[in-house]
Scaffold this active site. Structure first.
Site, PDB file in Angstrom:
ATOM      1  N   TYR A  56       3.081  -2.964  -6.179  1.00  0.00           N
ATOM      2  CA  TYR A  56       3.639  -4.086  -5.419  1.00  0.00           C
ATOM      3  C   TYR A  56       2.521  -5.086  -5.179  1.00  0.00           C
ATOM      4  CZ  TYR A  56       5.750  -6.624  -1.475  1.00  0.00           C
ATOM      5  OH  TYR A  56       6.237  -7.599  -0.635  1.00  0.00           O
ATOM      6  N   ASP A  95      -5.704  -6.007  -7.730  1.00  0.00           N
ATOM      7  CA  ASP A  95      -5.107  -6.285  -6.424  1.00  0.00           C
ATOM      8  C   ASP A  95      -5.663  -5.249  -5.447  1.00  0.00           C
ATOM      9  OD1 ASP A  95      -3.620  -6.508  -4.168  1.00  0.00           O
ATOM     10  OD2 ASP A  95      -1.668  -6.549  -5.161  1.00  0.00           O
ATOM     11  N   LYS A 102      -5.210  -7.839   4.288  1.00  0.00           N
ATOM     12  CA  LYS A 102      -5.277  -6.775   5.288  1.00  0.00           C
ATOM     13  C   LYS A 102      -6.625  -6.731   6.015  1.00  0.00           C
ATOM     14  CE  LYS A 102      -1.726  -4.144   2.801  1.00  0.00           C
ATOM     15  NZ  LYS A 102      -0.527  -4.307   3.615  1.00  0.00           N
TER      16      LYS A 102
HETATM   17  N1  HOZ Z   1       4.212  -4.686   2.227  1.00  0.00           N
HETATM   18  C1  HOZ Z   1       3.822  -3.833   3.302  1.00  0.00           C
HETATM   19  C2  HOZ Z   1       3.694  -2.419   2.888  1.00  0.00           C
HETATM   20  N2  HOZ Z   1       3.040  -2.161   1.696  1.00  0.00           N
HETATM   21  C3  HOZ Z   1       4.782  -3.888   4.452  1.00  0.00           C
HETATM   22  C4  HOZ Z   1       4.490  -5.026   5.323  1.00  0.00           C
HETATM   23  C5  HOZ Z   1       5.172  -4.961   6.689  1.00  0.00           C
HETATM   24  O1  HOZ Z   1       6.317  -4.544   6.788  1.00  0.00           O
HETATM   25  O2  HOZ Z   1       4.541  -5.335   7.634  1.00  0.00           O
END
Ligand code: HOZ
Length: 426
Positions: A138, A233, A261
């Site tokens: 992802y 990534d 992050k």
């Molecule tokens: N894309 C995030 C997990 N891999 C989730 C982001 C969220 O819900 O804060």
């Protein structure tokens, strides 16, 4: 009316990011009002040991005093300038120092923006349209990347989202993660048309799946041979699996890296960067356009810098890794004692566990075939015991420097209790 029902009246789906809705595990999501160290406090005052860490950023634990004080100092000086500030330069210097493959960097506000911009840059720089990504990885929710994607898209069963124009999707080639032959075949057929490969060097959005030996090397070789760019990534793995990210661990230099992050220390900040000659294609030096009102925001830069500076503490990663290993070893032993087939992974402050007897897990197919029903029961049991895990079988978990032996051992004790209710499947 429950807090969630109330939120659903005015927020689409009641949440601002789909995986938070608990759709895959049942029940209402928990609303939190505060967090400190390894602990979250819900609106009803119940406390939980947190293994999401805001999906990765909180590597120092919640409300670390150095980060909070850096944020409040920065806020005193102005919330946003929309103009250069020295904190941005200091952040860029720090990133380039930690990740030597990054010679120039551009700050953005989210991981999605970082990957979307890196893809546009790769296309603009090479003059090619096709990109390669891997099933179950992802890279945020931009159009070109929402094809057979992991994370919430996979959790909710929409890995290839409606709304992505077919004309764009046709340029995204999706291959099985860890399949070296598939990569070589794709390059043999279409190599001259491929702008880039984008990959999570350790996949963290289909649970946690490390690369098999030679996989990342094969990506480096194929892209170099055909004049395509290799994008790591590291939004999740950057500063998380090791200070220098997965690229330092595996000794591979990508052309571009995306970060998010931890780089924002809990504030909305992300980055992409890499080879100077490639980054020169970005406006204003070059023709590839990219911009952002809050990019390089001083408060976010202060939070990120305070976090990154703390990672220099002697023994930081040794201690973090030991905590994560204690957790996964304990969970594995507890599952084993209960006769439950489970495979675990850990690296730095990142971990995964999959209910399968086919471990170690090295492919998307293994994750997809795992016992999701068992995960749901385990998740709910752990929540009742005061342990907050990701509400999806397809997400990695995160341990912070604030998780001490007490929290880890309490988690293992909770798991022993919950496993005993699930029944053996061996
Ligand atoms: N894309 C995030 C997990 N891999 C989730 C982001 C969220 O819900 O804060």
């Amino acid at each position: 009316m429950s807090l969630f029902t109330n939120a659903q009246r005015v927020i689409a789906g009641g949440v601002n990011s789909p995986v938070r809705a608990f759709a895959a595990v049942g029940g209402d999501p928990i609303f939190f009002k505060s967090a400190k160290g390894a602990w979250l406090t819900a609106e009803d005052d119940r406390r939980y040991i947190d293994y999401i860490g805001s999906w990765g950023p909180m590597i120092l634990g919640h409300c670390h005093p150095a980060v909070v004080s850096a944020v409040s100092d920065a806020a005193e000086n102005g919330l946003s300038f929309g103009a250069p500030c020295v904190l941005e330069t200091r952040m860029a210097e720090k990133i380039c120092e930690i990740m030597p493959s990054i010679e120039r960097v551009r700050m953005v506000s989210s991981g999605t923006e970082a990957t979307m911009s890196a893809i546009r840059l790769a296309r603009g720089h090479t003059g090619r349209d096709k990109i390669i990504k891997f099933e179950g990885c992802y890279h945020g929710h931009s159009d070109s990347l929402l094809i057979k994607a992991g994370s919430g898209a996979l959790t909710l069963g929409v890995p290839s989202s409606p709304g992505v124009p077919a004309g764009l999707a046709e340029h995204t080639i999706t291959l099985p993660f860890n399949d070296i032959n598939a990569v070589n075949t794709a390059f043999a057929e279409l190599g001259e048309q491929i702008a880039c490969i984008i990959v999570e060097p350790i996949a963290g959005n289909m649970n946690m799946v490390p690369p098999v030996p030679g996989f990342l090397e094969s990506l480096r070789e194929a892209t170099a041979e055909f004049g395509a760019l290799l994008i790591f990534d590291e939004v999740m793995t950057g500063f998380r699996v090791a200070k220098g990210g997965a690229q330092a661990m595996y000794g591979i230099e990508p052309d571009l890296t995306t970060l998010g992050k931890i780089v924002g220390g809990g504030m909305p900040a992300a980055a992409f960067g890499g080879r100077a000659d490639v980054m020169e294609s970005i406006a204003p030096d070059g023709p590839v356009y990219q911009a952002g009102t809050l990019s390089g925001n001083p408060v976010a830069m202060a939070a990120g810098l305070a976090t990154l500076e703390h990672l220099d503490m002697p023994g930081f990663y040794e201690s973090l890794s030991a905590s994560t290993r204690r957790l996964t070893d304990g969970l594995a032993a507890a599952a084993d004692a209960a006769g439950i087939a489970m495979s675990t992974e850990n690296e730095g402050g990142m971990f995964g566990f999959v209910f399968t007897d086919s471990g170690p897990v090295r492919s998307f197919d293994q994750v997809a075939a795992a016992d999701i029903g068992r995960f749901q029961k385990f998740f709910r049991g752990m929540l009742d015991e005061g342990v907050y895990l990701a509400p999806s079988a397809f997400e990695a978990g995160f341990v912070s420097a604030a998780h001490g032996v007490d929290e880890i051992d309490a988690t293992i004790t909770a798991a022993e209790k919950v496993f005993a209710t699930l029944g053996s499947n061996l």
